[in-house]
Design an enzyme around this catalytic site. Structure first.
Site, mmCIF file in Angstrom:
data_model
loop_
_atom_site.group_PDB
_atom_site.id
_atom_site.type_symbol
_atom_site.label_atom_id
_atom_site.label_comp_id
_atom_site.label_asym_id
_atom_site.label_seq_id
_atom_site.Cartn_x
_atom_site.Cartn_y
_atom_site.Cartn_z
ATOM 1 N N ASN A 157 -4.658 8.469 2.476
ATOM 2 C CA ASN A 157 -4.886 7.689 3.696
ATOM 3 C C ASN A 157 -5.131 8.547 4.928
ATOM 4 O O ASN A 157 -6.214 8.533 5.491
ATOM 5 C CB ASN A 157 -3.690 6.771 3.965
ATOM 6 C CG ASN A 157 -3.990 5.317 3.689
ATOM 7 O OD1 ASN A 157 -5.001 4.998 3.095
ATOM 8 N ND2 ASN A 157 -3.100 4.441 4.100
ATOM 9 N N ALA A 205 -5.589 1.533 8.031
ATOM 10 C CA ALA A 205 -4.145 1.742 8.196
ATOM 11 C C ALA A 205 -3.830 2.090 9.658
ATOM 12 O O ALA A 205 -4.259 1.397 10.570
ATOM 13 C CB ALA A 205 -3.672 2.828 7.230
ATOM 14 N N TYR A 206 -3.113 3.180 9.893
ATOM 15 C CA TYR A 206 -2.716 3.576 11.247
ATOM 16 C C TYR A 206 -3.940 3.768 12.142
ATOM 17 O O TYR A 206 -3.933 3.448 13.337
ATOM 18 C CB TYR A 206 -1.892 4.857 11.157
ATOM 19 C CG TYR A 206 -1.101 5.228 12.402
ATOM 20 C CD1 TYR A 206 -1.097 4.433 13.545
ATOM 21 C CD2 TYR A 206 -0.327 6.388 12.404
ATOM 22 C CE1 TYR A 206 -0.360 4.789 14.663
ATOM 23 C CE2 TYR A 206 0.414 6.748 13.519
ATOM 24 C CZ TYR A 206 0.391 5.950 14.645
ATOM 25 O OH TYR A 206 1.123 6.299 15.755
ATOM 26 N N ASP A 254 0.823 -1.212 0.000
ATOM 27 C CA ASP A 254 0.000 0.000 0.000
ATOM 28 C C ASP A 254 0.855 1.258 0.000
ATOM 29 O O ASP A 254 0.454 2.296 -0.532
ATOM 30 C CB ASP A 254 -0.929 0.007 1.218
ATOM 31 C CG ASP A 254 -2.151 -0.887 1.015
ATOM 32 O OD1 ASP A 254 -2.381 -1.305 -0.133
ATOM 33 O OD2 ASP A 254 -2.860 -1.155 1.994
ATOM 34 N N ASP A 294 0.015 10.662 22.444
ATOM 35 C CA ASP A 294 1.051 10.578 21.420
ATOM 36 C C ASP A 294 0.693 11.346 20.160
ATOM 37 O O ASP A 294 1.560 11.576 19.313
ATOM 38 C CB ASP A 294 1.313 9.115 21.061
ATOM 39 C CG ASP A 294 2.082 8.382 22.146
ATOM 40 O OD1 ASP A 294 2.442 9.025 23.145
ATOM 41 O OD2 ASP A 294 2.320 7.175 21.993
ATOM 42 N N ARG A 300 7.440 12.426 25.699
ATOM 43 C CA ARG A 300 6.546 13.333 26.424
ATOM 44 C C ARG A 300 5.249 13.452 25.641
ATOM 45 O O ARG A 300 5.240 13.370 24.425
ATOM 46 C CB ARG A 300 7.188 14.719 26.570
ATOM 47 C CG ARG A 300 8.456 14.736 27.395
ATOM 48 C CD ARG A 300 9.079 16.122 27.368
ATOM 49 N NE ARG A 300 10.284 16.199 28.184
ATOM 50 C CZ ARG A 300 11.085 17.240 28.224
ATOM 51 N NH1 ARG A 300 10.810 18.313 27.483
ATOM 52 N NH2 ARG A 300 12.151 17.243 28.985
ATOM 53 N N LEU A 304 -6.651 2.081 12.275
ATOM 54 C CA LEU A 304 -7.074 0.797 12.830
ATOM 55 C C LEU A 304 -6.150 0.362 13.961
ATOM 56 O O LEU A 304 -6.607 -0.111 15.010
ATOM 57 C CB LEU A 304 -7.096 -0.256 11.724
ATOM 58 C CG LEU A 304 -7.496 -1.672 12.128
ATOM 59 C CD1 LEU A 304 -8.907 -1.694 12.703
ATOM 60 C CD2 LEU A 304 -7.404 -2.612 10.926
ATOM 61 N N SER A 305 -4.846 0.545 13.765
ATOM 62 C CA SER A 305 -3.878 0.167 14.808
ATOM 63 C C SER A 305 -4.078 0.983 16.081
ATOM 64 O O SER A 305 -3.806 0.500 17.181
ATOM 65 C CB SER A 305 -2.453 0.376 14.286
ATOM 66 O OG SER A 305 -2.198 -0.434 13.164
#
Length: 288
Positions: free
Chosen positions: A146, A188-189, A73, A176, A157, A191-192
């Protein structure tokens, strides 16, 4: 009907360009003109095969009917901007792992012959338009297929971010960072990070906190008509970084405002199969 095609292999995934060589033979036998281009600059230490001729992508893309990407991808995402700006559809051949956007696996190359017969369909995928302003100056502008990711730096931090929709505060969280994703980017990210899976045809923008330190911070699903703005709060001595589709990060300072909205451009993905998005989900998750 497809008459002229650009092939863009990822040299780090397609060993000795074996897959792209097979694809070239199939396409040429079908009467399709083929040009070979690299999707990105490779390391100088990488030796390209001398028997393959590579053309300049920025020149060839102005006169082509289709771009076929060979890789994962990430390769498709890398090509999406250039292809979309020239109104050229993309077809992905998966040589990676998940490959949600890829239409074919490397074992299905024979289906490429159907391109010469016009036996295909085109999907349109929503993109995001991303700008960053510092005071009155525009310091960054890009489009993405995406996601847009705003994260803390390398130092462990938390970063505090305020998210507004159409000028009204929708979320403020420390953690974060934040992901702002299209429906295509939901697998992609997003979902994580615990965000929802959304059908690619859905008209929405996903806003997902990354490792939020506030239990009240949850993913938001906003209309694609919303204008999303993100800025740092309570971070006078810290910075955040903005990255689009996994590309090079841009450093954000206090007072900078990232604005994200639906782009007027849409990525076109060529389809050779009649299958549901849920068939793809079942296949990819079972295979991994």
């Amino acid at each position: 009907m497809i008459k002229r095609v650009i092939l863009t292999p990822n040299p780090y995934r397609d060993k000795n360009f074996q897959t792209v060589r097979s694809a070239m033979a199939i396409l040429q036998d079908a009467g399709i003109e083929v040009r070979l281009c690299l999707p990105f600059e490779v390391d100088r230490s990488y030796d390209l095969p001398r028997d393959l001729r590579f053309h300049k992508l920025d020149r060839e893309i102005q006169n082509t009917d289709l771009v076929i990407c060979f890789g994962g991808d990430g390769t498709i995402l890398h090509m999406a901007k250039a292809a979309t700006r020239h109104g050229v559809p993309i077809l992905g051949v998966n040589i990676g792992t998940m490959g949600f956007m890829a239409e074919l696996e490397s074992s299905e190359l024979n289906q490429l012959a159907r391109l010469a017969e016009g036996d295909y369909s085109i999907d349109s995928r929503m993109m995001l338009d991303v700008t960053v302003r510092r005071d009155r100056d525009l310091i960054y502008h890009d489009i993405c297929l995406n996601d847009v990711v705003l994260t803390k730096g390398a130092v462990a931090r938390i970063v505090h971010l305020k998210v507004s929709c159409d000028g009204v505060q929708a979320m403020e969280c420390g953690g974060d960072g934040i992901i702002v994703a299209t429906p295509t980017g939901s697998t992609a990210y997003n979902l994580s990070a615990g965000g929802p899976i959304v059908e690619p045809e859905a008209r929405s923008i996903l806003i997902t906190p990354i490792c939020a330190h506030d239990m009240a911070s949850r993913c938001l699903v906003a209309s694609d008509e919303r204008v999303i703005s993100v800025e740092l709060t309570r971070n006078m001595r810290r910075n955040a970084f903005l990255s689009v589709d996994g590309g090079k990060a841009v450093r954000l300072n206090m007072g900078d405002v990232a604005t994200i909205r639906k782009s007027d451009l849409q990525t076109k993905l060529l389809r050779l199969k009649e299958r549901s998005f849920y068939d793809v989900l079942n296949l990819k998750f079972k295979a991994n």
